[in-house]
Scaffold this active site. Structure first.
Site, short mmCIF file in Angstrom:
data_model
loop_
_atom_site.label_atom_id
_atom_site.label_comp_id
_atom_site.label_asym_id
_atom_site.label_seq_id
_atom_site.Cartn_x
_atom_site.Cartn_y
_atom_site.Cartn_z
CG ASP A 152 -2.00 -1.17 1.15
OD1 ASP A 152 -3.02 -0.95 0.63
OD2 ASP A 152 -1.67 -2.36 1.63
CG HIS A 164 -1.99 4.01 -1.40
ND1 HIS A 164 -3.43 3.85 -1.93
CD2 HIS A 164 -2.07 3.07 -0.32
CE1 HIS A 164 -4.24 2.83 -1.46
NE2 HIS A 164 -3.39 2.54 -0.51
CG ASP A 167 -4.26 -0.75 -2.98
OD1 ASP A 167 -4.54 -1.07 -4.15
OD2 ASP A 167 -4.75 -0.47 -1.92
CG HIS A 200 -6.51 2.20 -4.22
ND1 HIS A 200 -6.94 3.46 -4.39
CD2 HIS A 200 -7.10 1.63 -2.89
CE1 HIS A 200 -7.71 3.77 -3.19
NE2 HIS A 200 -7.58 2.54 -2.51
CG HIS A 239 -4.59 -5.49 -1.74
ND1 HIS A 239 -3.49 -4.82 -1.52
CD2 HIS A 239 -5.69 -4.70 -1.87
CE1 HIS A 239 -4.21 -3.48 -1.34
NE2 HIS A 239 -5.42 -3.63 -1.80
#
Length: 625
Positions: A18, A20, A58, A127, A215
């Site tokens: 993650d 991002h 992500d 995502h 995930h």
């Protein structure tokens, strides 16, 4: 802590999830936070000379990351992951199976045209999941460029077979399993129906260290909107759990299944909630034989985040709701709290010069009991130059008081104990379902289903599939028409309405059939978009090139365990003007060495995933000192 000794039999793996990349990239203060921290993560990988980096999904915040985000990511990968340092492990599994979605179905460091020193293996998250007619995701771009190995893809919603990447370094063997993000309700149902199978090598199956990357929701967000740990196989040794942002990286044992779970958490604060306030870490995992050791590495470039709660009703001596000046008193009290939090943040930053200057501050104020909130806008103006998130420092909320059937009696045991707007994620499909279920009868759905419409709206909003809703309506309309023709329903409005209602109810009960409808409609929408793209390209007299890059370069690292074996690929690297001896073992091959030929045809036996909670206590994982 005492670590496993580094030697030719020990895997060193950097664990992170993650990241991002691109979160708030247009914010003048926080825009570069994700890129700076990503560089720090890769720098740790390089300095610790890890065998490979393992990411749990992500990597990107947006499904279609911006040009700036992709450029920054490529820049970092090229800077830290390319070089002459030899890769010390080999891949024993059939890479054509591991990376069957890719046009280049082999691990990137075995590509004769690339010079990879640190391979990265990653699954996709929710995502950055595959979308569109070609089912491509942002990781596929990195995989096609040879900078990352994307694995763990599964396109089927009827059956999932997870085939591991088999790695060996000296005498240590790792079976690396991965499963990219899948809608939780769907995956939950597939586990219950025993439609998820993890394949194991037939040879010496107990000699492998089994590492699984997933995930999904770990904490329960609804009846089936999460994946219970008990669903996972008990032969697994360690689960790296992505998606959850709170850092719980120290492996904790599941007492029923006996495997360990590590939850690295995110490397950037994406929501101002208590779970994000925990110190951010990545992990350096050492594996030798069946033993492991997780070393926590604190991230120094993460923006500090402080959060506190205030309940005004707990201070009757300070605040009286009947006092006309109580709002000014509350504001002054909040300012004192924020100043204290800023002082704490400054003290924390003094010991870490790499930390961003402006902290994240969140003060949640419960104004239940007749109080009125003050102007957040005016309050934020005082901290524009001192806080990274001045516009949302203050969050006002109040408990919803739920009454019993007897309106005169209030059941205080049923009061909501946390802010309703914090820590909860509203999903598009839930909003659609809620709207139609609570709407007046004249606007309720009579032919379409709430579930199907919700999925279509989600595709339209999240994935920009502009034809999703139209195609779903057409598909369900056609299916209903066929049903009426087969039933030869009389041409009377009342009978038709009754048959349509019965047909709709039967479809709602058969969730698998409804899922199939949605998938078919989405496929139509993507195909429709592809046809439009071809027409546009043809009309502009420009050639349209389809690389056909479906899938990912799932992969794991797979080079010989020791330098004496060389990295045989059947083709020397000296042609690039480099001295072969200076590179150590300079021949990297994807070719057919005897070792690879003997192992590429390795067979597996299926292991069904348990559908119910189990308490299998054998196969315990031994942990290093």
């Amino acid at each position: 802590p005492v670590l496993l000794r580094d030697d030719e039999d020990t895997f060193k793996i950097l664990i992170a999830t993650d990241i991002h990349l691109g979160y708030l990239e247009k914010d003048p203060v926080r825009g570069n936070d994700t890129f700076v921290t990503f560089n720090e993560i890769l720098d740790h990988a390089q300095k610790n000379e890890v065998d490979f980096v393992l990411l749990g999904g992500d990597l990107f915040h947006e499904n279609k990351p911006s040009r700036k985000t992709v450029h920054s990511c490529l820049e970092s990968l090229r800077k830290y992951c390319m070089g002459d340092r030899p890769v010390q492990f080999e891949i024993l599994s059939d890479q054509a199976v591991n990376f069957h979605y890719s046009k280049f179905p082999w691990v990137n460091y075995q590509d004769v045209n690339l010079n990879i020193s640190i391979p990265i293996f990653s699954i996709h998250g929710n995502h950055d999941d595959p979308t569109g007619a070609d089912a491509l995701c942002a990781l596929d771009i990195l995989s096609c460029a040879g900078l990352l190995n994307h694995f763990g893809r599964s396109s089927s919603v009827e059956k999932i077979d997870i085939s591991p990447i088999l790695l060996r370094k000296g005498s240590t063997k790792i079976a690396l399993y991965g499963l990219g993000a899948i809608p939780d309700e769907r995956l939950y149902r597939m586990f219950v129906n025993k439609q998820v199978t993890m394949l194991r090598p037939k040879e010496d199956e107990d000699s492998w260290f089994n590492l699984f990357v997933i995930h999904q929701n770990r904490s329960k967000h609804g009846t089936t909107n999460y994946i219970p740990e008990q669903f996972l196989d008990d032969f697994i040794n360690l689960v790296v759990w992505g998606h959850e942002h709170e850092c719980k990286i120290a492996p904790c044992q599941n007492e029923q299944q006996c495997f360990y779970v590590s939850q690295p958490g995110s490397s950037v604060v994406t929501s101002l909630s208590p779970g994000e306030a925990a110190k951010k870490h990545i992990g350096l995992l050492h594996v030798r034989g069946k033993k492991m050791k997780m070393q926590k590495i604190a991230l120094e470039t993460v923006r500090t985040f402080h959060i506190e709660d205030i309940v005004l009703a707990d201070h009757p001596d300070l605040f009286n709701p009947d006092n006309p000046k109580v709002t000014q008193a509350i504001q002054a009290f909040c300012m004192e709290k924020v100043e204290l939090m800023l002082d704490n943040a400054e003290r924390e930053r003094l010991g870490n010069p790499r930390q961003p200057e402006k902290p994240l501050i969140r003060l949640r104020v419960d104004y239940t009991g007749g109080f009125e909130p003050f102007s957040i806008h005016r309050f934020s103006q005082k901290y524009m130059d001192r806080v990274a998130n001045p516009k949302d420092i203050i969050h006002f909320f109040r408990h919803r008081e739920q009454k019993e059937k007897n309106d005169s009696d209030l059941n205080f045991g049923k009061l909501v104990s946390r802010p309703a707007s914090e820590g909860m994620t509203l999903r598009v499909e839930d909003l659609v379902k809620q709207y139609f279920q609570t709407a007046e009868k004249k606007v309720q759905l009579s032919l379409l289903t709430e579930r199907g419409m919700g999925e279509a709206v989600q595709e339209f909003v999240d994935k920009e599939e502009k034809d999703a809703i139209e195609e779903l309506v057409k598909f369900q309309l056609e299916k209903t028409q066929r049903f009426l023709k087969e039933r030869r329903t009389d041409a009377e409005e009342e009978k038709i309405d009754e048959e349509v209602r019965k047909f709709r109810e039967s479809r709602k009960k058969n969730t698998e059939e409804e899922d199939e409808e949605v998938r078919e409609a989405m496929t139509r929408a993507r195909a429709h978009r592809s046809e439009d793209a071809v027409l546009v390209a043809a009309s502009s007299d420009e050639e349209f090139m389809d690389t056909g890059m479906k899938g990912t370069g799932d992969s794991d690292d797979g080079l010989p365990a020791t330098l004496s074996r060389g990295r045989a690929r059947g083709r020397a690297r000296g042609a690039r003007g480099q001295n072969s001896t200076a590179r150590g073992s300079s021949r990297r091959g994807r070719g057919s060495t005897s070792q690879e030929s003997a192992t590429s045809s390795r067979t597996y036996k299926p292991v069904s995933v348990p559908a119910k909670n189990m308490s299998i206590m054998d196969g315990r994982l031994s942990i290093g000192p």
